[in-house]
Design an enzyme around this catalytic site. Structure first.
Site, PDB file in Angstrom:
ATOM      1  N   SER A 222      -9.678   1.745   3.212  1.00  0.00           N
ATOM      2  CA  SER A 222      -8.766   2.630   2.514  1.00  0.00           C
ATOM      3  C   SER A 222      -7.731   1.759   1.383  1.00  0.00           C
ATOM      4  O   SER A 222      -7.242   2.122   0.496  1.00  0.00           O
ATOM      5  CB  SER A 222      -7.910   3.667   3.202  1.00  0.00           C
ATOM      6  OG  SER A 222      -7.065   3.199   4.194  1.00  0.00           O
TER       7      SER A 222
ATOM      8  N   SER B  51      -9.706  -0.610   7.514  1.00  0.00           N
ATOM      9  CA  SER B  51      -9.125  -0.385   6.315  1.00  0.00           C
ATOM     10  C   SER B  51      -8.585  -1.371   5.583  1.00  0.00           C
ATOM     11  O   SER B  51      -8.329  -1.506   4.293  1.00  0.00           O
ATOM     12  CB  SER B  51      -8.085   0.610   6.003  1.00  0.00           C
ATOM     13  OG  SER B  51      -8.937   1.983   5.857  1.00  0.00           O
TER      14      SER B  51
ATOM     15  N   LYS C 114       0.808  -1.218   0.042  1.00  0.00           N
ATOM     16  CA  LYS C 114      -0.181  -0.028  -0.027  1.00  0.00           C
ATOM     17  C   LYS C 114       0.995   1.396   0.130  1.00  0.00           C
ATOM     18  O   LYS C 114       1.815   1.281   0.520  1.00  0.00           O
ATOM     19  CB  LYS C 114      -0.841  -0.105   1.296  1.00  0.00           C
ATOM     20  CG  LYS C 114      -1.850   1.139   1.298  1.00  0.00           C
ATOM     21  CD  LYS C 114      -2.710   0.936   2.567  1.00  0.00           C
ATOM     22  CE  LYS C 114      -3.787   1.986   2.565  1.00  0.00           C
ATOM     23  NZ  LYS C 114      -4.675   1.910   3.792  1.00  0.00           N
TER      24      LYS C 114
HETATM   25  N1  GLN Z   1     -12.907   4.038   6.897  1.00  0.00           N
HETATM   26  C1  GLN Z   1     -12.115   4.444   8.052  1.00  0.00           C
HETATM   27  C2  GLN Z   1     -11.900   6.070   7.971  1.00  0.00           C
HETATM   28  O1  GLN Z   1     -12.125   6.435   7.057  1.00  0.00           O
HETATM   29  C3  GLN Z   1     -11.462   3.541   8.471  1.00  0.00           C
HETATM   30  C4  GLN Z   1      -9.895   4.035   7.646  1.00  0.00           C
HETATM   31  C5  GLN Z   1      -8.862   3.157   7.932  1.00  0.00           C
HETATM   32  O2  GLN Z   1      -8.717   2.250   8.490  1.00  0.00           O
HETATM   33  N2  GLN Z   1      -7.470   3.671   7.539  1.00  0.00           N
HETATM   34  O3  GLN Z   1     -11.026   6.656   8.958  1.00  0.00           O
END
Ligand code: GLN
Length: 479
Positions: free
Chosen positions: A154, A178, A79
């Site tokens: 994400s 994410s 990532k």
């Molecule tokens: N969807 C969550 C957010 O927007 C989690 C994001 C993540 O785990 N990096 O913060």
């Protein structure tokens, strides 16, 4: 060489039986990934030189009669929030579009020491903020299973490459879901280890007390192998734990008889019928394997979203302060004074979601509101962690949905940030508690959209989590 069907074991067998060399595999995997990428936009950039050098080192090891390593020759994607020396690391942000880090993250070093071959960096929501990958400055990722839908976020790119077959395994990051949510949306395995299990050195900070690095893979076993490679204490991250890292794959016995599982009643209320049906069917399958299932209560769940979006934004507002136009490449071309330069750089560089979070975070940390919001959220976080601690006095593992619904259409929720935040309800609690949790495929909806089941266990008990998920995966594969 059927690249999309490769597993870590298959690569190993092929290398040891001289069916192909690591260099041949790396070259073929790069060609395949580059050709397929137009369909998903899952990779942001490739690093062929680095990949070929890593593959050559594996071939040399084999030629010397040495072991190729636990990930010897395995094509890996990383990532783009995890830094790679000499290879662009953008965090999905315009601010870092040209940033080339001078060092490697510990997880990256460990992957390569184990013989892994990093092909490239994957697309993600800007600074890992989002649930759909639509907050990337470099365009959204398409879900390989249904190209008009999001892959989740994400770590959308990291889930998509594994589902698409353009990497065997990948690294993602998880702050509030994410890794698990995109794994669920793309039909792959995604693991958020215990907080502190994997070093965060070289993981670009979003919300430091919640950030984790973890693997995505097409099987529980492959995910377990990667975690064993990247896990363990790192002197460069003072929050990484001393706890020894077991050989997880050795514990995938398929025997889960007598395991006590908890089903949180609060989670089942929010489910759409199809996801709910698949989870109930999954629970029945676990019962058939001899697990004892009982209902449990995690009463603080209703405060989880509010708590997370206070703590995560507070930490983000502080962590993102470093992108000021002085360091890290991007600087606005306009502005007469230093203050203007800061303002314009941040105004032009950050996307809307990052700005929203910086503002929210700054607000909850401001002197007048600190105790009303931030301090209260910290107390609620303790209650959420306590709910899990109480539950684990009674049960060995918790099974739950990952997301209230399967992958949604691209564009469907972009204008409604609150709806996007609410979709994180089932993943955020585990993150706030810092316990290990993962998503394992649990079937598909009538439309063919994958749905994941979440498995959560107590701190540092990834072994039980993997054992249960592996036994469940075996049942799913037989269907
Ligand atoms: N969807 C969550 C957010 O927007 C989690 C994001 C993540 O785990 N990096 O913060």
């Amino acid at each position: 060489m059927d690249i999309p069907s490769l597993t870590i074991d298959r690569v190993r067998q092929a290398l040891l039986s001289r069916q192909f060399s690591a260099s041949e595999l790396a070259a073929a995997a790069l060609r395949f990934a580059e050709a397929e990428n137009a369909k998903t936009n899952a990779y942001l950039h490739f690093c062929p030189e680095r990949a070929m050098a890593a593959a050559r080192r594996v071939d040399e090891r084999i030629a010397r009669g040495e072991d190729p390593g636990a990930l010897g020759g395995v094509p890996v994607a990383v990532k783009d929030v995890i830094v790679t020396k000499g290879v662009k690391t953008t965090c999905g942000s315009r601010l870092l579009a040209d940033y080339i880090p001078p060092y490697d993250a510990t997880a990256v070093i460990r992957i390569e020491e184990a013989g892994g071959v990093i092909l490239g960096k994957t697309n993600c929501d800007e600074f890992a903020m989002g649930s759909s990958n639509e907050n990337s400055a470099f365009g959204p990722v398409r879900n390989p299973v249904a190209p008009d839908r999001v892959p989740g976020g994400s770590s959308g790119g990291s889930a998509a490459v594994v589902a698409q077959g353009t990497a065997v395994v990948s690294l993602g990051s998880d702050t509030g879901g994410s890794i698990r949510q995109p794994a669920s949306f793309c039909g792959v395995v995604g693991v958020t280890p215990t907080y502190g299990r994997v070093s965060r050195y070289g993981l670009t900070a979003f919300a430091s007390s919640l950030d984790h690095i973890g693997p995505l893979a097409r099987s529980v076993k492959d995910a377990a192998t990667v975690l064993a490679v990247i896990g363990g204490r790192d002197p460069r991250d003072s929050t990484s734990a001393e706890a020894p890292v077991p050989d997880y794959s050795a514990h995938l016995t398929g025997d889960v008889k007598g395991l006590k599982l908890g089903l949180p009643v609060e989670y089942l209320r929010h489910l759409t019928s199809e996801t709910g049906d698949l989870i109930s069917r999954g629970v029945d399958q676990l019962k058939a394997l001899g697990c004892e299932v009982r209902e449990i209560s995690l009463p603080a769940t209703e405060y989880a979203i509010a708590c997370y979006y206070i703590i995560a934004t507070a930490e983000a507002s502080s962590n993102l302060a470093r992108y000021d136009g002085v360091r890290y490449t991007f600087r606005s071309a306009t502005g007469d004074t230093l203050a203007d330069m800061y303002r314009n750089t941040r105004g032009e560089g950050f996307g809307a979601e990052c700005k929203r979070r910086i503002m929210l975070g700054t607000y909850v940390l401001s002197a007048g509101y600190y105790s009303a919001y931030y301090l209260k959220a910290q107390k609620v976080r303790t209650l959420i962690a306590r709910d899990f601690a109480n539950a684990f006095q009674e049960v060995d593992a918790i099974v739950a949905p990952v997301s209230p619904f399967p992958a949604f259409k691209l564009g469907e929720k972009v204008d409604d940030p609150l709806a996007m935040y609410l979709s994180d309800i089932f993943t955020i609690t585990g993150s706030l508690a810092g316990i290990p949790c993962m998503s394992v495929p649990c079937g598909k909806t009538a439309e063919g959209l994958p749905v994941g089941m979440q498995v959560l266990t107590k701190h540092f008990d990834e072994t039980t989590m993997f054992r249960l998920a592996d036994a469940f995966e075996n049942v799913q594969k037989k269907q």
